[in-house]
Design an enzyme around this catalytic site. Sequence first.
Site, PDB file in Angstrom:
ATOM      1  N   GLU A 183       9.998   1.334  -7.745  1.00  0.00           N
ATOM      2  CA  GLU A 183       8.801   1.715  -6.998  1.00  0.00           C
ATOM      3  C   GLU A 183       8.657   3.234  -6.944  1.00  0.00           C
ATOM      4  O   GLU A 183       7.565   3.773  -7.153  1.00  0.00           O
ATOM      5  CB  GLU A 183       8.836   1.137  -5.587  1.00  0.00           C
ATOM      6  CG  GLU A 183       7.601   1.498  -4.773  1.00  0.00           C
ATOM      7  CD  GLU A 183       7.558   0.836  -3.413  1.00  0.00           C
ATOM      8  OE1 GLU A 183       7.071   1.484  -2.466  1.00  0.00           O
ATOM      9  OE2 GLU A 183       7.988  -0.326  -3.297  1.00  0.00           O
ATOM     10  N   GLU A 227      -3.928   7.714   0.697  1.00  0.00           N
ATOM     11  CA  GLU A 227      -3.815   7.227   2.078  1.00  0.00           C
ATOM     12  C   GLU A 227      -4.446   8.160   3.105  1.00  0.00           C
ATOM     13  O   GLU A 227      -4.049   9.326   3.232  1.00  0.00           O
ATOM     14  CB  GLU A 227      -2.345   7.000   2.428  1.00  0.00           C
ATOM     15  CG  GLU A 227      -2.138   6.360   3.784  1.00  0.00           C
ATOM     16  CD  GLU A 227      -0.726   5.864   3.999  1.00  0.00           C
ATOM     17  OE1 GLU A 227      -0.442   5.339   5.096  1.00  0.00           O
ATOM     18  OE2 GLU A 227       0.105   5.995   3.080  1.00  0.00           O
ATOM     19  N   LYS A 270      12.719  -0.552   9.769  1.00  0.00           N
ATOM     20  CA  LYS A 270      12.280  -0.012   8.491  1.00  0.00           C
ATOM     21  C   LYS A 270      12.658   1.453   8.399  1.00  0.00           C
ATOM     22  O   LYS A 270      12.583   2.182   9.391  1.00  0.00           O
ATOM     23  CB  LYS A 270      10.751  -0.153   8.331  1.00  0.00           C
ATOM     24  CG  LYS A 270      10.199   0.492   7.064  1.00  0.00           C
ATOM     25  CD  LYS A 270       8.681   0.382   6.987  1.00  0.00           C
ATOM     26  CE  LYS A 270       8.152   1.095   5.746  1.00  0.00           C
ATOM     27  NZ  LYS A 270       6.678   1.013   5.637  1.00  0.00           N
TER      28      LYS A 270
END
Length: 378
Positions: A353, A172, A118
């Site tokens: 996104e 977060e 990733k």
Amino acid sequence: MFVLRRAGRELCATGLRHRLRPGERATLDRRVREALEGTAGQGPGTLVGALPFEPGRPELLYQPEQLLSRELPPRETGTGSMGLFSDRDLREIPSRAEYSAMVERALSRIAGGNGLRKVVLSRQVVLEAAQQPDFERLLAILSLDPDITAYRLDLQPDRGGEPRLLMGATPELLVSRSGRMVASEPLAGSIPRGREPAQDRERARALMASDKDRREHAITVEYILDLLAPLCSELGSPGGMGLRSTATMWHLGTRIEGRLKSADAPTSAGLAALLHPTPAVGGHPRDRALEAIRELESHDRGFYAGAVGHVDSHGDGEWYVALRCAQIEGPRITLHAGAGIVEGSVPDDEVHETAAKFRAMLRALGVTDKPRQAVEAG
């Protein structure tokens, strides 16, 4: 000035007594302990500030002159806007097409068999205004979303001249420590919220069912559990993975909770240094992902996707990932947003996104009063 606003409380620090001496990220915990011991009884027993995204860059941590923690009145409802900009003031770095090409190159790396699973790629929107924003009003607008932590940090607290600030609204929690209790709540795997209730519910269901997003999320959760496990006598994620929402996004999130083996375990700042950057903002494995980011991104992230927070003389504190943020230098505002790229990512989806992640700050600044294709999603 340093401000954190969350869940009806505000931590506000003003002035500067002592800067943390620079050093390697691996020595942060020791340097923090020495600084707090050396200033005991002289001003607040707390350091506030931020860690930059790049582990090799210097932190901005300091002891303030004054520290105030207080309850806030109930937040207003509705929306707000500074109204400083039009769509003509907006410049994207890289462009929509260039970012899509970056994602393609990242996918080629992931498929290349070198172990990269990733990589998180970011882009910027740069805005120019005729005047400097009203910082307090912008913070108040960002604080309207009850599911985020709004923050403000002066990037040169001991210098005069034109203000340089980091401001944002992050969903977060990187890590918190209270006594021996430690917690983290990583978010990875996202989709823009729908404009209508039925569309919004469908998007939430689609995110929960997405194999690509669930794999992306699992990478981050496993990474954090693996790093915290040697320090903890108890560690787990009792609630499992679930949906987390902000005004503009759905995220996959997992609450991780643990009990440290010893009161001498790393401070909250030391824990932040251990975990940061997580796969949620960098990628996995960390070193390969950082190498890819340095080669593929043409801009400097600065404190974007770093960590903003505080640590006290007991080692307690909380650190949030510096997301949905803007770096403000006079009338220039640079926004940042990123997307996690894994096998199965679709370049156009990643463009959308990042566009959706810009929307919280763009709405606060009034830009989406005149939406453009490049920053509109949903």
